[in-house]
Every structure is written in C-alpha cells, then in structure tokens.
Design a protein around this motif. Sequence first.
Motif, PDB file in Angstrom:
ATOM      1  N   GLY A  65       0.789  -1.230   0.000  1.00  0.00           N
ATOM      2  CA  GLY A  65       0.000   0.000   0.000  1.00  0.00           C
ATOM      3  C   GLY A  65       0.821   1.280   0.000  1.00  0.00           C
ATOM      4  N   LEU A  67       2.275   2.780  -2.555  1.00  0.00           N
ATOM      5  CA  LEU A  67       1.875   3.641  -3.675  1.00  0.00           C
ATOM      6  C   LEU A  67       0.573   4.378  -3.356  1.00  0.00           C
ATOM      7  CD1 LEU A  67       2.067   4.708  -6.586  1.00  0.00           C
ATOM      8  CD2 LEU A  67       0.986   2.582  -7.354  1.00  0.00           C
ATOM      9  N   ALA A  68      -0.410   3.654  -2.827  1.00  0.00           N
ATOM     10  CA  ALA A  68      -1.694   4.282  -2.484  1.00  0.00           C
ATOM     11  C   ALA A  68      -1.493   5.366  -1.415  1.00  0.00           C
ATOM     12  CB  ALA A  68      -2.670   3.220  -1.990  1.00  0.00           C
ATOM     13  N   ALA A  69      -0.646   5.074  -0.439  1.00  0.00           N
ATOM     14  CA  ALA A  69      -0.383   6.054   0.625  1.00  0.00           C
ATOM     15  C   ALA A  69       0.270   7.307   0.044  1.00  0.00           C
ATOM     16  CB  ALA A  69       0.507   5.438   1.693  1.00  0.00           C
ATOM     17  N   THR A  70       1.198   7.101  -0.898  1.00  0.00           N
ATOM     18  CA  THR A  70       1.891   8.241  -1.507  1.00  0.00           C
ATOM     19  C   THR A  70       0.926   9.070  -2.354  1.00  0.00           C
ATOM     20  OG1 THR A  70       3.945   6.964  -1.522  1.00  0.00           O
ATOM     21  CG2 THR A  70       3.871   8.913  -2.935  1.00  0.00           C
ATOM     22  N   LEU A  71       0.088   8.376  -3.129  1.00  0.00           N
ATOM     23  CA  LEU A  71      -0.890   9.108  -3.951  1.00  0.00           C
ATOM     24  C   LEU A  71      -1.868   9.891  -3.070  1.00  0.00           C
ATOM     25  CD1 LEU A  71      -1.549   6.442  -6.719  1.00  0.00           C
ATOM     26  CD2 LEU A  71      -0.531   8.717  -7.059  1.00  0.00           C
ATOM     27  N   ALA A  72      -2.221   9.335  -1.920  1.00  0.00           N
ATOM     28  CA  ALA A  72      -3.117  10.049  -0.998  1.00  0.00           C
ATOM     29  C   ALA A  72      -2.441  11.312  -0.466  1.00  0.00           C
ATOM     30  CB  ALA A  72      -3.514   9.132   0.152  1.00  0.00           C
ATOM     31  N   LYS A  75      -2.454  14.111  -3.110  1.00  0.00           N
ATOM     32  CA  LYS A  75      -3.732  14.830  -3.222  1.00  0.00           C
ATOM     33  C   LYS A  75      -3.848  15.955  -2.213  1.00  0.00           C
ATOM     34  CE  LYS A  75      -6.685  11.560  -5.546  1.00  0.00           C
ATOM     35  NZ  LYS A  75      -7.238  10.248  -5.319  1.00  0.00           N
TER      36      LYS A  75
ATOM     37  N   THR B  22      -1.235  10.105 -13.473  1.00  0.00           N
ATOM     38  CA  THR B  22      -1.029   9.149 -12.381  1.00  0.00           C
ATOM     39  C   THR B  22      -0.397   7.839 -12.866  1.00  0.00           C
ATOM     40  OG1 THR B  22      -3.023  10.073 -11.423  1.00  0.00           O
ATOM     41  CG2 THR B  22      -2.161   8.138 -10.371  1.00  0.00           C
ATOM     42  N   THR B  26       2.956   6.280 -11.449  1.00  0.00           N
ATOM     43  CA  THR B  26       2.991   4.916 -10.915  1.00  0.00           C
ATOM     44  C   THR B  26       4.201   4.145 -11.450  1.00  0.00           C
ATOM     45  OG1 THR B  26       0.601   4.908 -10.647  1.00  0.00           O
ATOM     46  CG2 THR B  26       1.677   2.752 -10.725  1.00  0.00           C
ATOM     47  N   GLN B  55       8.620   7.585   0.680  1.00  0.00           N
ATOM     48  CA  GLN B  55       7.321   8.121   0.222  1.00  0.00           C
ATOM     49  C   GLN B  55       7.383   9.649   0.094  1.00  0.00           C
ATOM     50  OE1 GLN B  55       3.800   6.631   2.207  1.00  0.00           O
ATOM     51  NE2 GLN B  55       4.655   4.571   2.396  1.00  0.00           N
TER      52      GLN B  55
END
Lengths: 216, 180
Positions: A65, A67-72, A75, B22, B26, B55
């Motif tokens: 997760g 990548l999802a955490a970074t994308l969040a 935003k 995105t 990715t 991150q």
Amino acid sequence: MITHHLSDKLLMAYSAGSLPEAFNLAVATHIALCDECRARLASFDAIGGAMLEQAQDEGIALEQGALAATLARIKTTPPVAKPSPRRVPQGVLPEPLASYVGGDLDAIRWRNVGGGVRQAILPTSKAATARMLYIPAGKAVPDHGHNGLEMTLVLQGAFADATARFGRGDIEIADEDLDHQPIAEPGEDCICLAVTDAPLKFRAFLPRIAQPFLRI
Amino acid sequence: MKARNGAEWVVLLRQVAETQDTNAFTALFQHFAPRVKAFLVKSGADQTMAEEVAQEVMVTVWNKAAQFDPSRASVATWIFTIARNRRIDMLRRDRRPEPEELFWGPEEEPDQLQVLTLQQESDQLIAAIAELPEKQRIMIERAYFSDLSHSEIAEETGLPLGTIKSRIRLALDRLRHSLS
C-alpha cells in the motif's frame, strides 16, 4: 577567469553529502561562481544517480500500500510552481554565502585581528569553521597554523603566494604540507571565505603584532 | 517489468509535470521508490524511517516535476539529489547549503538533441560503473552511501566523467546565454 578549482575528492564528498557544513558552504559558493565546477558536480551527481539505480535490494521492500499512501499524500499537497529564472545577483557575495552573512559585504560584522586584518566567524556546525577574512591591499594574511584542511575562496580583490595568484572565484585548497604566505595584491582590499576543519589561532593576537607576519 | 532507459523516464516525468498523469507517476514510483528506500537503509536509516522518507521523496518528485532539467541530469540523478537532501535532514547530518540554481526562462526550453545525448550518456555511465574493478566500485558505493568521510575518499576517482561533464557544460553555457 577562474583558474583554481575544486578537487574531484571534494566534489564527490559534496555530492555524496558527507562534508562538514563549513566546507559545504565553501564548495557551494565556489560553484555559484564557477560553471566548470557546476558541470563537474553534476557529473558526480550522475554517479549518485547510478548508485541509486543499482541500490535495489531483495531484502528491502516497500510496505504494502505504499503507492496508495503516496498518492493520498499527493492529493493533499499543492504542486510547486516552476520558479522564475533569477538574474545574476548584483552583490559581491553569491548564494549561499549571502544568506550565511545575512546580506552583502556591508552586513558583515568584522572584528579586528591585528595588522588591519579583520575576520567574521559564520554560523556553522562545529565540525569545521567558516570565517570571512578582510585583508587590506598589500598586507599579508595573518600567520596561522594549518593543522587540517583549509579552503580559501576569494570574493573580492586577489592574493598571491609563492605558488600562484588567486582572484575572485579562485579557491585554494591547502593541507598541512603547504607552507605559504599569502599576500593581498595592491589596489583592492581582499575579501575571502576561509574554512578549516581544525582549530585555527591567529598569532597576531599577540603583542608582537607590529612584527611582519613572515615566519621564515 | 520492462527495463526503461533514461530517455523514457524523462518522458514519463514530463507527463507528471504537464498533465499530472497518475499512470506515468505509478511507473516512476514502482521503479524508483524501492531504490530510494534501499539507498536510505544502506545509508544508515532504519526500515520505518526509510519507508516514510522514500514516500516523501516520491511526493517531492510529483510536486517538483516541472523543475527537472533533462539537459543536465537523468531522472535517476535528480531523484538521487532529492533523496540525498532528505537523508541529511533525516539523519541530522551537517547542513548542506547549495549554490543558487539556474532555471530555464519561460520562453527557453532545453535543446532536444542535447537532452537525448545526455540521457544516453547517463545510461552509458551506469554501464561503465558496473564494469569498474570491484575494489573501486565499493569505494564509490561507500562514499555515496555516506559511509566514508571526505578524507577517506581517494584523490583519484578514476571515473570516466569527461564526456558527461562536457555535455552538461554545454547546457550551462546555453542556459547562461539565455539568461543574459
């Protein structure tokens, strides 16, 4: 025309991020004045890029997760606009030195060290010392011990020793092996940034101040 | 996953900068984020800290994508500089002031042939380092993983940097000309 440059060793250490703050300041200030060393530094950064490329390790994986955490996080972070190009500054001191001094030459709080020579210690970590030096035209740099590494970057005027002449932008890299007596050229007063990684004491504090600084 | 070359990374990063793409991000993340984390661990960070900072570095890649200049650096090199700077903060190392940056003006863009050549030379540099004698390669690794002090770095690095340095110098000359 700058003729005295940084060594490969110092550029690699600056690129790797392993120098004391005072040395980083001298390296960065020289690069601000010298496109040749700016290009050389970029080539050492390219080595860092190559090290990053091959740093991958089977034993060090990202968390699930990531990548999802970074994308969040993206935003919630506003994008940074492209900075506008800056013109060459008008002052004598380029960045980052100007920030350490708190302005240009008129912001420096000089202290006399004897013989018309003045210095101002800049705030850096204790691992090494950075000072501004003011040497009146025609005078000698005060006699001082060289215990470790010393870097002297000329910002105004020029000095010469037995080996060479150093003008604006030139940097002299001296270790304990070098025995030299730099003298400011006649004409303009010489202003330098000098950094050392060993404590440095000016003998000029002694009453023998009227003596010439020559110690041969 | 297919291996990409330097020029392909440049295209993907430009898509992030121009259209906040995105999918492009990715692809960059999947390649570079694990490498940034490994770089930080090898530089002395613990796993938790390295994950957090990796991150953060990728968030910075997104945010500053428009500042990347492909005529002077590969994407890997640019991300290395971001990771190095965050490592200094994270491990509370000595501050590392930087020279004032030079940016292209709004009407000027880097020359495309210059960009392509620089990216190819960066790929070749990675290959050249892989072929260095092991002892020398380990010295360089230790220097960049912050495991050597400046006095421990060899005076003669023996690195084949002449070509890439000259290429970057040309880009700087052109940039100076456009700024003056």
